[in-house]
Design an enzyme around this catalytic site. Structure first.
Site, PDB file in Angstrom:
ATOM      1  N   CYS A 264    -121.611 -16.362  10.468  1.00  0.00           N
ATOM      2  CA  CYS A 264    -120.616 -17.174  10.333  1.00  0.00           C
ATOM      3  C   CYS A 264    -120.086 -17.825   8.677  1.00  0.00           C
ATOM      4  O   CYS A 264    -119.692 -16.841   7.995  1.00  0.00           O
ATOM      5  CB  CYS A 264    -120.542 -18.489  11.192  1.00  0.00           C
TER       6      CYS A 264
HETATM    7  P1  NAD Z   1    -122.065 -11.648  19.031  1.00  0.00           P
HETATM    8  O1  NAD Z   1    -121.290 -10.260  18.422  1.00  0.00           O
HETATM    9  O2  NAD Z   1    -122.920 -11.981  19.025  1.00  0.00           O
HETATM   10  O3  NAD Z   1    -121.115 -10.791  20.532  1.00  0.00           O
HETATM   11  C1  NAD Z   1    -119.870 -10.505  20.704  1.00  0.00           C
HETATM   12  C2  NAD Z   1    -120.191  -9.502  22.144  1.00  0.00           C
HETATM   13  O4  NAD Z   1    -118.839  -9.594  22.620  1.00  0.00           O
HETATM   14  C3  NAD Z   1    -121.433  -8.709  22.375  1.00  0.00           C
HETATM   15  O5  NAD Z   1    -121.967  -9.052  22.372  1.00  0.00           O
HETATM   16  C4  NAD Z   1    -120.328  -7.850  22.723  1.00  0.00           C
HETATM   17  O6  NAD Z   1    -120.694  -7.308  23.207  1.00  0.00           O
HETATM   18  C5  NAD Z   1    -119.104  -8.006  22.789  1.00  0.00           C
HETATM   19  N1  NAD Z   1    -118.531  -7.033  22.763  1.00  0.00           N
HETATM   20  C6  NAD Z   1    -117.190  -6.172  21.875  1.00  0.00           C
HETATM   21  N2  NAD Z   1    -116.313  -6.147  22.731  1.00  0.00           N
HETATM   22  C7  NAD Z   1    -116.412  -6.052  24.108  1.00  0.00           C
HETATM   23  C8  NAD Z   1    -115.592  -5.091  24.769  1.00  0.00           C
HETATM   24  N3  NAD Z   1    -114.363  -4.455  25.107  1.00  0.00           N
HETATM   25  N4  NAD Z   1    -115.829  -6.099  26.189  1.00  0.00           N
HETATM   26  C9  NAD Z   1    -116.669  -6.860  26.396  1.00  0.00           C
HETATM   27  N5  NAD Z   1    -117.410  -7.229  25.226  1.00  0.00           N
HETATM   28  C10 NAD Z   1    -116.946  -6.738  24.071  1.00  0.00           C
HETATM   29  O7  NAD Z   1    -120.710 -12.687  18.024  1.00  0.00           O
HETATM   30  P2  NAD Z   1    -121.152 -13.565  17.971  1.00  0.00           P
HETATM   31  O8  NAD Z   1    -121.758 -14.367  17.443  1.00  0.00           O
HETATM   32  O9  NAD Z   1    -121.062 -14.171  19.903  1.00  0.00           O
HETATM   33  O10 NAD Z   1    -119.464 -14.164  17.858  1.00  0.00           O
HETATM   34  C11 NAD Z   1    -118.114 -14.265  18.682  1.00  0.00           C
HETATM   35  C12 NAD Z   1    -116.972 -14.777  18.321  1.00  0.00           C
HETATM   36  O11 NAD Z   1    -117.700 -16.129  17.691  1.00  0.00           O
HETATM   37  C13 NAD Z   1    -116.791 -14.559  16.353  1.00  0.00           C
HETATM   38  O12 NAD Z   1    -116.047 -14.523  16.491  1.00  0.00           O
HETATM   39  C14 NAD Z   1    -117.575 -15.086  15.478  1.00  0.00           C
HETATM   40  O13 NAD Z   1    -116.948 -15.725  14.222  1.00  0.00           O
HETATM   41  C15 NAD Z   1    -117.638 -16.925  16.427  1.00  0.00           C
HETATM   42  N6  NAD Z   1    -118.965 -17.647  16.295  1.00  0.00           N
HETATM   43  C16 NAD Z   1    -119.775 -17.618  16.183  1.00  0.00           C
HETATM   44  C17 NAD Z   1    -120.611 -19.059  16.047  1.00  0.00           C
HETATM   45  C18 NAD Z   1    -121.815 -18.335  16.071  1.00  0.00           C
HETATM   46  O14 NAD Z   1    -123.234 -19.126  15.722  1.00  0.00           O
HETATM   47  N7  NAD Z   1    -122.779 -17.125  16.181  1.00  0.00           N
HETATM   48  C19 NAD Z   1    -120.344 -19.457  16.317  1.00  0.00           C
HETATM   49  C20 NAD Z   1    -118.603 -20.591  16.257  1.00  0.00           C
HETATM   50  C21 NAD Z   1    -117.512 -19.017  16.120  1.00  0.00           C
END
Ligand code: NAD
Length: 421
Positions: A264
C-alpha cells in the site's frame, strides 16, 4: 444483506469474512478456483491471523463463484476488492478494475433490482466517476444513481491485524452520490458502532490516498531525524517516544528503521505522485518521502560494510515479509537489501516464519533455513522484519545490524548497529 465480494486477496477475503461474521450472506468471486475451494472449506487463501477461524465459523453464510454475473444477480451490493498494482512509472494499473467493471455492467443489464457497486480497492480520485461509471453505464445500458448505485468505501485495515482493524476501525468512510447507496452502506456498517464519515465519491477516494501518504510521511520524517540522531549519538527510539506523547502528533507509525514496504504505502504514494505530475503539480514532500524510504535499506548495507566485507561471506537475513504477521512480501525491505547483498558477492541465508514460500518465487537461489537460529550461524545478521520470535534468539557473540530495533539483539550482540540508533 446479500453481498458480493470480487477479489479474494488480502482485502477481499478479510472484508467478506468480516461481513459474514456480522451475519451477512457472502458470495466471493474469484478467478482462481483453488483459492475459492480453500475459502469454501473454511481456509484462508492468505496468511492473516484469525482469518481461517472466521471463514470456518461462517461457512454456512459463504458461497463462492467465478461468475461475476451470477454473484451480482444474487446480491444487492457488490464490493470491488481487486488489485490496483503499480505500473513501471509508479502510476496505478487499473486494468483489473476495468475488467470487473465490464463484467458487472453486463450483469446489471439483466438485473431488474437496484444494485450498488462499491469500490473498496484503492483508486485515485475521479476513478469511479471517470472510469467505473462510464463502463457500467455503457455495458448495462442503464444510468448510474437512477438504475443502479455506485459508492466509494476505502479500506484502512493493516495486514497482520486485519480482522481487529476491520471491527475496531477508527472510521468508516463512505463516498456516495445517491441516497440509496449511502443509506445501504450506513446500515451495513452501523453495527460496528464506529464513526462513519460520509462524503462525495472523489473526496472519499482522496481520503485513502491522503491517509497513506501522511502515514508514509511520518515514517520518512522519523527516519530523516533518526539518521541525524544516530550521527549525534542520540537514541531516536526514545526521541520519537517522547515526541509521540504529544496528542497532536501521536506515537503510531512513528518508529525509525529501514522504512516502509508492503502493497500500500509505496504503491499509493507513487501513484499520488504520478497522478499529481499528470495534473502539472509537483509533490515535493512526497518525492522526499519516497527518496528517504529508498535510502534506508542502503544505510543498512553501509553499516554492515563498516564491520565486514560481505564478498564471499555468509550474511543472514531475519525476516522477509514486509511486516510481522503476514506472508505479504510486496515491496518488502528484504528485496532491495538482499539484492544489494547479492550484488556485493555475499552468500545469503534467510528465514521468515511464513513468507519464505512467497519469497522463493522471486529469489529461488537463496539458502532458506528451517529456523531463525540457523540464520544466526552466518558471519553477520541483518534484522529486517520484527517478528516476535526474533526477540527470543541468542545473539551473544554475533554481529548484528538491526533495522527494526529488537531489544534482545541490542543487549546481547557482540557488535550491534541499529540503523537509526
Ligand atoms: P491482492 O492482489 O491480494 O488481491 C486482489 C485479488 O483480486 C486477487 O486475488 C486477484 O486474483 C483478484 N482479481 C483480479 N482480477 C479479478 C477478476 N477479474 N475477477 C475476480 N478476481 C479478480 O490485493 P489486495 O492487497 O487485496 O488489495 C486489493 C485492493 O485493496 C488494492 O487496491 C489495495 O490497494 C487495496 N488495499 C489493500 C490493503 C492491504 O493491506 N492489502 C489495505 C487497504 C487497501
Amino acid at each position: 444483506m446479500k453481498i458480493s465480494i470480487i477479489g479474494t486477496g488480502y482485502i477481499g477475503s478479510v472484508t467478506g469474512a468480516c461481513f459474514a461474521e456480522m451475519g451477512h450472506q457472502i458470495i466471493f468471486v474469484g478467478r482462481d478456483t483453488k483459492k475459492l475451494d480453500l475459502i469454501k472449506s473454511g481456509k484462508s487463501p492468505i496468511f492473516e491471523p484469525g482469518l481461517d477461524q472466521l471463514l470456518l465459523k461462517n461457512q454456512e453464510r459463504i458461497t463462492t463463484t467465478t461468475d461475476i454475473a451470477d454473484a451480482v444477480r444474487n446480491t444487492e451490493i457488490t464490493f470491488i476488492g481487486v488489485g490496483t498494482p503499480p505500473r513501471e512509472d509508479g502510476s496505478s494499473d487499473l486494468s483489473q478494475i476495468e475488467t470487473v467493471s465490464h463484467s458487472i455492467g453486463k450483469a446489471l443489464r439483466s438485473d431488474s433490482k437496484y444494485h450498488t457497486i462499491v469500490a473498496k480497492s484503492t483508486v485515485l480520485p475521479g476513478t469511479i466517476e471517470d472510469l467505473i461509471i462510464p463502463i457500467l453505464e455503457k455495458e448495462s445500458g442503464k444510468k448510474a444513481f437512477i438504475d443502479f448505485g455506485v459508492a466509494s468505501n476505502p479500506e484502512f485495515l493493516k495486514e497482520g491485524t486485519a480482522i481487529e482493524d476491520f471491527f475496531k476501525t477508527d472510521r468508516v468512510v463512505i463516498g456516495a452520490q445517491d441516497q440509496k447507496s449511502r443509506d445501504l452502506l450506513e446500515k451495513l456498517y452501523k453495527p460496528l458502532n464506529v464513526p462513519i464519515f460520509k462524503t462525495t465519491l472523489r473526496t472519499s477516494e482522496m481520503i485513502k490516498f491522503a491517509s497513506n501518504a501522511f502515514l508514509a510521511t511520518k515514517i520518512s520524517f522519523a527516519n530523516e531525524i533518526g539518521n541525524l540522531c544516530k550521527e549525534l549519538g542520540i537514541d531516536s527510539y526514545s526521541v520519537f517516544e517522547g515526541v509521540g506523547l504529544d496528542t497532536r502528533i501521536n506515537p503510531k507509525f512513528f518508529r525509525t528503521g529501514i522504512g516502509f514496504g508492503g502493497s500500500c504505502f509505496p504503491k499509493d504514494v507513487c501513484a499520488l505522485i504520478a497522478h499529481a505530475k499528470s495534473k502539472g503539480i509537483t509533490t515535493k514532500v512526497l518525492n522526499s518521502v519516497m527518496e528517504i524510504n529508498d535510502d534506508q535499506p542502503k544505510r543498512m548495507i553501509a553499516l554492515l560494510k563498516k564491520h565486514i566485507n560481505p564478498k564471499n561471506r555468509t550474511i543472514g537475513v531475519l525476516g522477509l515479509a514486509f511486516k510481522p504477521d503476514t506472508d505479504d512480501i510486496r515491496k518488502a525491505r528484504a528485496i532491495p537489501i538482499i539484492n544489494m547483498l547479492l550484488k556485493a558477492g555475499a552468500r545469503v541465508k534467510v528465514y521468515d516464519p511464513v513468507a519464505m514460500d512467497n519469497f522463493r518465487q522471486q529469489f529461488p537461489d537463496l539458502h532458506y533455513t528451517s529456523s531463525a537460529s540457523e540464520v544466526l550461524t552466518a558471519d553477520a545478521v541483518l534484522i529486517v522484519t520484527e517478528w516476535k520470535e526474533f526477540e527470543n534468539l541468542d545473539y551473544h557473540g554475533k554481529l548484528v545490524i538491526d533495522g527494526r530495533r529488537v531489544e534482545k539483539a541490542r543487549n546481547e550482540a557482540a557488535i550491534y548497529e541499529g540503523v537509526c540508533w
